[in-house]
Design an enzyme around this catalytic site. Structure first.
Site, PDB file in Angstrom:
ATOM      1  N   ALA A   1       3.387   6.389  -4.887  1.00 13.25           N
ATOM      2  CA  ALA A   1       1.952   6.136  -4.819  1.00 13.25           C
ATOM      3  C   ALA A   1       1.195   7.395  -5.243  1.00 13.25           C
ATOM      4  O   ALA A   1       1.741   8.245  -5.955  1.00 13.25           O
ATOM      5  CB  ALA A   1       1.572   5.676  -3.413  1.00 13.25           C
TER       6      ALA A   1
ATOM      7  N   VAL B   1       5.000   9.137 -10.442  1.00 12.35           N
ATOM      8  CA  VAL B   1       4.120   9.319  -9.294  1.00 12.35           C
ATOM      9  C   VAL B   1       2.699   9.015  -9.744  1.00 12.35           C
ATOM     10  O   VAL B   1       2.326   9.300 -10.884  1.00 12.35           O
ATOM     11  CB  VAL B   1       4.218  10.756  -8.735  1.00 12.35           C
ATOM     12  CG1 VAL B   1       3.081  11.051  -7.769  1.00 12.35           C
ATOM     13  CG2 VAL B   1       5.559  10.967  -8.034  1.00 12.35           C
ATOM     14  N   CYS B   2       1.932   8.402  -8.866  1.00 19.79           N
ATOM     15  CA  CYS B   2       0.519   8.130  -9.110  1.00 19.79           C
ATOM     16  C   CYS B   2       0.368   7.233 -10.349  1.00 19.79           C
ATOM     17  O   CYS B   2       1.129   6.281 -10.532  1.00 19.79           O
ATOM     18  CB  CYS B   2      -0.221   9.460  -9.243  1.00 19.79           C
ATOM     19  SG  CYS B   2      -2.010   9.355  -9.133  1.00 19.79           S
ATOM     20  N   THR B   3      -0.567   7.535 -11.211  1.00 23.63           N
ATOM     21  CA  THR B   3      -0.786   6.701 -12.393  1.00 23.63           C
ATOM     22  C   THR B   3       0.257   6.929 -13.480  1.00 23.63           C
ATOM     23  O   THR B   3       0.166   6.332 -14.556  1.00 23.63           O
ATOM     24  CB  THR B   3      -2.184   6.957 -12.982  1.00 23.63           C
ATOM     25  OG1 THR B   3      -2.312   8.354 -13.287  1.00 23.63           O
ATOM     26  CG2 THR B   3      -3.274   6.558 -12.009  1.00 23.63           C
TER      27      THR B   3
END
Length: 275
Positions: free
Chosen positions: A201, A151-153
């Protein structure tokens, strides 16, 4: 002491069977003849019981919500075991000050996982990308895992481990363009699947990713029960959750905050690809 999250599975199974039976009953038949909702574990469909081994990575200064959202969904998988893993069993402080207790070390983590999950962050994530031992561990466990998720970075860590080459993936909007630096094919979606790789994202997309994984590993009805239990029906008071919907001035202000981080991650990507 009652356990609502366990009881809901029993009730969901019974309701599912009752609903199927009711649909097959003639409309003229009295409602009183419909099946009574039972609370017997034998009513649970066999595909709702699993035995997944799930490892969720902890590292200093990761973003708590990246992990907590998916963790809620994964722990709703009946029969699954969720491990919080880190370099040591010492408490790990997240980016927002929340401290997490690992349940096992990297070396203690099962070699063959059903799910390997990696959360994101900013400076803490960049430091994790530059930790050869951690990246080697991620690459090793991912090679045998049935499902690799971020998730995310967190996708930047997967990229550093060489897991995004030729793969469709997503990331936080601020690092989305960097996916190409790791050989990935950027996709602008909340959750992106490519074979056994699933990426989410930014931050809140972890809830979507977790729920999508639950639906894949169980079924739609089970996932709907998990969603209802969480009362996951977002209605944000503002409409600025993506670069496309945020006011341009707000986007520019927030985007500029990531210039240094992106430079560091871009340099790290070059080392990952042997450039």
């Amino acid at each position: 002491m009652t356990h609502p999250r366990r009881d809901f599975l029993r009730n969901l199974a019974a309701a599912s069977l009752a609903g199927s039976a009711a649909a097959a009953t003639s409309a003229a038949e009295p409602a009183a003849s419909q099946p009574e909702v039972m609370h017997d574990m034998s009513t649970m469909p066999p595909q709702w019981q699993g035995k997944e081994q799930i490892a969720m990575l902890l590292y200093p200064e990761f973003t708590a919500l990246d992990l907590v959202g998916p963790h809620h969904m994964f722990t709703s998988l009946w029969g699954a075991t969720v491990h919080l893993v880190a370099a040591t069993k010492e408490p790990v402080r997240g980016q927002n000050g929340i401290t997490f207790m690992p349940s096992m070390t990297l070396d203690e983590t099962p070699a063959d996982l059903d799910i390997l999950f990696v959360p994101g962050g900013d400076v803490g994530t960049l430091k994790a990308m530059q930790d050869p031992k951690l990246i080697a561990w991620v690459a090793d466990r991912a090679r045998r895992a049935k499902l690799v998720a971020s998730v995310c970075t967190g996708s930047m860590i997967l990229g550093q481990a060489g897991l995004l080459r030729g793969k469709r993936a997503t990331s936080h909007w601020a690092t989305h363009a960097l996916l190409k630096e790791f050989g990935a094919i950027p996709v602008d979606r909340r959750v992106v699947w490519d074979g056994k790789l699933v990426t989410g994202a930014g931050v809140s997309a972890g809830l979507d990713l977790g729920l999508a994984v639950v639906a894949k590993l169980r079924d739609k009805t089970y996932a709907q029960g998990v969603q209802l239990m969480a009362e996951y029906a977002p209605q944000p008071p503002l409409h600025a959750g993506t670069p496309k919907t945020a006011p341009p001035a707000v986007h520019r202000m927030m985007d500029s905050m990531f210039d240094t981080l992106r430079a560091g991650m871009r340099a790290s990507a070059k080392s990952a690809l042997g450039a």
